[in-house]
Scaffold this motif. Structure first.
Motif, PDB file in Angstrom:
ATOM      1  N   UNK A   6      29.488  37.083  30.735  1.00 60.00           N
ATOM      2  CA  UNK A   6      30.679  37.568  31.403  1.00 60.00           C
ATOM      3  C   UNK A   6      31.887  36.955  30.709  1.00 60.00           C
ATOM      4  N   UNK A   7      33.070  37.453  31.015  1.00 52.41           N
ATOM      5  CA  UNK A   7      34.276  37.027  30.302  1.00 52.41           C
ATOM      6  C   UNK A   7      34.550  35.532  30.396  1.00 52.41           C
ATOM      7  N   UNK A   8      34.509  34.957  31.595  1.00 55.57           N
ATOM      8  CA  UNK A   8      34.866  33.548  31.744  1.00 55.57           C
ATOM      9  C   UNK A   8      33.934  32.631  30.959  1.00 55.57           C
TER      10      UNK A   8
ATOM     11  N   UNK B 248      36.377  43.859  31.073  1.00 53.81           N
ATOM     12  CA  UNK B 248      37.326  44.972  31.098  1.00 53.81           C
ATOM     13  C   UNK B 248      38.711  44.516  30.658  1.00 53.81           C
ATOM     14  N   UNK B 249      38.860  43.227  30.349  1.00 47.22           N
ATOM     15  CA  UNK B 249      40.181  42.713  29.967  1.00 47.22           C
ATOM     16  C   UNK B 249      40.272  42.247  28.520  1.00 47.22           C
TER      17      UNK B 249
ATOM     18  N   UNK C 138      29.230  41.615  20.482  1.00 49.07           N
ATOM     19  CA  UNK C 138      29.862  42.926  20.659  1.00 49.07           C
ATOM     20  C   UNK C 138      30.356  43.014  22.095  1.00 49.07           C
ATOM     21  N   UNK C 139      31.401  43.790  22.279  1.00 45.61           N
ATOM     22  CA  UNK C 139      32.069  43.909  23.564  1.00 45.61           C
ATOM     23  C   UNK C 139      31.637  45.184  24.269  1.00 45.61           C
ATOM     24  N   UNK C 140      31.331  45.067  25.556  1.00 41.85           N
ATOM     25  CA  UNK C 140      31.037  46.225  26.398  1.00 41.85           C
ATOM     26  C   UNK C 140      32.087  46.230  27.504  1.00 41.85           C
ATOM     27  N   UNK C 141      32.848  47.317  27.574  1.00 41.13           N
ATOM     28  CA  UNK C 141      33.906  47.416  28.587  1.00 41.13           C
ATOM     29  C   UNK C 141      33.524  48.363  29.718  1.00 41.13           C
ATOM     30  N   UNK C 142      32.408  49.077  29.557  1.00 39.08           N
ATOM     31  CA  UNK C 142      31.995  50.053  30.559  1.00 39.08           C
ATOM     32  C   UNK C 142      31.020  49.480  31.566  1.00 39.08           C
ATOM     33  N   UNK C 143      30.112  50.305  32.021  1.00 38.02           N
ATOM     34  CA  UNK C 143      29.148  49.986  33.072  1.00 38.02           C
ATOM     35  C   UNK C 143      28.159  48.908  32.614  1.00 38.02           C
ATOM     36  N   UNK C 144      28.345  47.685  33.119  1.00 39.54           N
ATOM     37  CA  UNK C 144      27.491  46.570  32.717  1.00 39.54           C
ATOM     38  C   UNK C 144      26.031  46.798  33.103  1.00 39.54           C
TER      39      UNK C 144
END
Length: 188
Positions: free
Chosen positions: A50-52, A91-92, A101-107
Motif C-alpha cells: 500500500x502507499x504508506x 490512487x495518489x 510497478x504502480x496499480x491505480x485501479x481495482x486492487x
C-alpha cells in the motif's frame, strides 16, 4: 496458484503503528528477528505494498546497504528488496521505482489476478491494502509478529471483517526481548 502472506510487526494489542504513524515501540534492534524477516522476504516472489508502507520502505531500503554500520543482514535485505518485484497500489502516487510497478485501479482484481498465476508466494503489507485483501478472502497465511508493548490505539493489523476467518496454527517462535511470532494458514 500463488500463496498470499500478510505479515507485519505489531503491538500486543494489535496495532502496526501507534497514533501519528509512530512505530518507535519496536524497541532496540533484534538481529534474530531481523534475520527472520530477511528470510521471509527472500522467499517472496512478489511484494505488494500500500502507499504508506511503500513510502516508508522506499525511503530507506534502496540505499540501506550503504548506511554506516549496516549489518550483513541489513545489506542483504537492501539488495533483496531492490531485486524483488514489487506492486504498489495507490490512487495518489504518480510513479514508483526500484523494480516496482504502480496499480491505480481495482486492487482486489489485480491481487486476484496475481494470486492466480504460477510462481512463488506473494507478501502483502500495509493495513489498508491487506485489510481489503482480508475482506475479499485472499489472504492464505498470516505472520503475526507481536511485540510486548501496548499502545492503546493506532493503525490495526486486522481489518474489520464481514465474516469469521478460521485459521490453523503453523508455527510459534519466541525471539529475544519477548517478541512472539505466530504463523497461521487460512482454513479453506
Amino acid at each position: 496458484m500463488r500463496k498470499l502472506i500478510y505479515g507485519m510487526n505489531l503491538t500486543l494489542d494489535g496495532f502496526i503503528a501507534a497514533p501519528g504513524d509512530d512505530i518507535s515501540w519496536g524497541g532496540p534492534r533484534n538481529e534474530e528477528l531481523f534475520q527472520w524477516w530477511l528470510d521471509h522476504e527472500r522467499a517472496s516472489g512478489v511484494t505488494l505494498y500500500g502507499r504508506k508502507l511503500w513510502e516508508a520502505m522506499s525511503s530507506h531500503w534502496p540505499t540501506g546497504d550503504q548506511q554506516p554500520g549496516a549489518s550483513a543482514a541489513e545489506i542483504e535485505f537492501a539488495r533483496n528488496w531492490r531485486d524483488t518485484p514489487k506492486v504498489v497500489f495507490s490512487s495518489t502516487l504518480d510513479k514508483v521505482d526500484w523494480n516496482a510497478r504502480l496499480v491505480t485501479g481495482d486492487a482486489i482484481a489485480e491481487i486476484t489476478r496475481l494470486r492466480s498465476e504460477d510462481g512463488g508466494p506473494m507478501t502483502i503489507g500495509g493495513a489498508t491494502l491487506a485489510g481489503a485483501a482480508m475482506r475479499a478472502g485472499l489472504i492464505d497465511e498470516y505472520a503475526v509478529v507481536a511485540h510486548p508493548v501496548l499502545v492503546g490505539s493506532g493503525t490495526p493489523f486486522f481489518a474489520a471483517l464481514d465474516s469469521w476467518v478460521n485459521l490453523n496454527l503453523l508455527e510459534t517462535r519466541t525471539f529475544p526481548g519477548g517478541v512472539v511470532l505466530s504463523r497461521y494458514e487460512t482454513r479453506r
